[in-house]
Structures are given as C-alpha cells and as structure tokens.
Design an enzyme around this catalytic site. Structure first.
Site, PDB file in Angstrom:
ATOM      1  NE  ARG A  48      32.904  34.745  46.193  1.00 11.16           N
ATOM      2  CZ  ARG A  48      33.684  35.646  45.604  1.00 11.16           C
ATOM      3  NH1 ARG A  48      34.309  36.544  46.330  1.00 11.16           N
ATOM      4  NH2 ARG A  48      33.832  35.658  44.299  1.00 11.16           N
ATOM      5  CD  GLU A  86      36.224  37.869  33.902  1.00  9.49           C
ATOM      6  OE1 GLU A  86      35.385  38.023  34.785  1.00  9.49           O
ATOM      7  OE2 GLU A  86      36.922  36.848  33.821  1.00  9.49           O
TER       8      GLU A  86
END
Length: 185
Positions: free
Chosen positions: A68, A105
């Site tokens: 993006r 993560e």
C-alpha cells in the site's frame, strides 16, 4: 464564515475498521475507502504534497513499502516531480537487490530493494499506509541506508501508537509524519 476543517478527522471518517481481521481481536484499519472517492483521495495526497513541497522537507526520491505504500508513494513522487522506488517483498524484484529481514508480531519477513534504486546522498522520503510495530519501515530505512541514501522522514496515513512502532522509529532517530492517529482504539 469559515468552517473548521480537520484533514485528520475527514480522512478518519473514510477509513474502515474491520473487526477481527486477520485474526480475532485485531481492529484492521482499511484505507481502501480513502482511495475510492476522488475528492477524499485528493485531500489525502494534497496533505502529503503540501508538506513535502517545503524546501527543507522535499526529497530527491520517494520510496514506497510493499504494497500500500506504493499507492501513496508513487502518486506523491509524481506530484512532487521526483523519482519513486519500490521496496518489495523478497523475490519480487528482477534485478540485483539488497535485502533486509525483520521481525513481525507473528514471524519474520524480508524486503528487498534494487541496488541502483538510490544514489549515495539521496534524500529519501519513506512512505507506507500505516505504522504498527514499525518493523517494515525500519527495514526499509536500513535498506536505503545500505545504499548510502539518507532517509529524511517516514510518512504514513495511519499511526497505531499502542503497537509501539512509531515510538521505536522515533527512538531510532527517524522523524515521522502521520495524518491519522488511532491512539486508545
């Protein structure tokens, strides 16, 4: 009579929150509605363009992070009249590359940059859609610096400060500019 207009509030109205995606408990901030309405997209791009037209902040090159960051970064580079370079996920660039692996993560990832994407001393603006843990932007910065460029600032539409990324990036000496903050959400 002049109406108060907050770019941040206006953009936030057009960011969709998708609960429990991609995993339960995550509030995903979807920027695609910002891109669907021409007026909203123009306000978004103009907010960045007006900042980076300033002589002291104007980059030589805009680098966009996969994927993006390509959308905003490429349009911003075009509007500023500077070059654009993509920082891609591993295995997507066809020429000689430098790579940087970073922790997510939920695992690790690697991004790459063509070895001729920037020149030593280039002032680079690093762009992504949002800052979460900061890992992708930090990896992008390290790639650009391996090639001798200077990352002048990191820019994103959204900051998710509770995930700690913007704090880590600032602690590492990277100035940041974001338009929408989801602190406490």
């Amino acid at each position: 009579m002049q109406a108060d207009f907050s770019i941040s509030a206006y953009l936030k109205e057009h960011i969709r929150t998708v609960p429990d995606w991609p995993t339960p408990g995550v509030q995903f901030r979807d920027i695609t509605p910002l891109l669907q309405e021409p007026k909203v997209f123009r306000v978004l791009i103009d907010a960045f363009v007006h900042r980076y037209m300033d002589r002291d902040l104007r980059p030589d090159v805009v680098a966009g992070l996969d994927a993006r960051g390509f959308i905003i970064g490429a349009v911003l580079a075009f509007e500023l009249g500077v070059g654009f370079v993509p920082i891609r996920k591993k295995g997507k660039l066809p020429f000689s590359t430098v790579a940087e692996t970073y922790e997510l993560e939920y695992g690790s990832a690697t991004v790459e940059l063509h070895t001729d994407a920037v020149r030593p001393g280039d002032r680079v603006l690093l762009v992504d859609d949002l800052i979460a843990t900061g890992g992708t932007m930090m990896a992008g910065r390290r790639l650009l610096e391996k090639l001798g460029a200077h990352v002048t600032e990191g820019a994103a539409i959204v900051d998710l400060p509770e995930l700690g990324g913007s704090g880590r990036l600032r602690e590492a000496g990277l100035p940041l500019f974001t338009l929408v903050d989801y602190a406490g959400h």
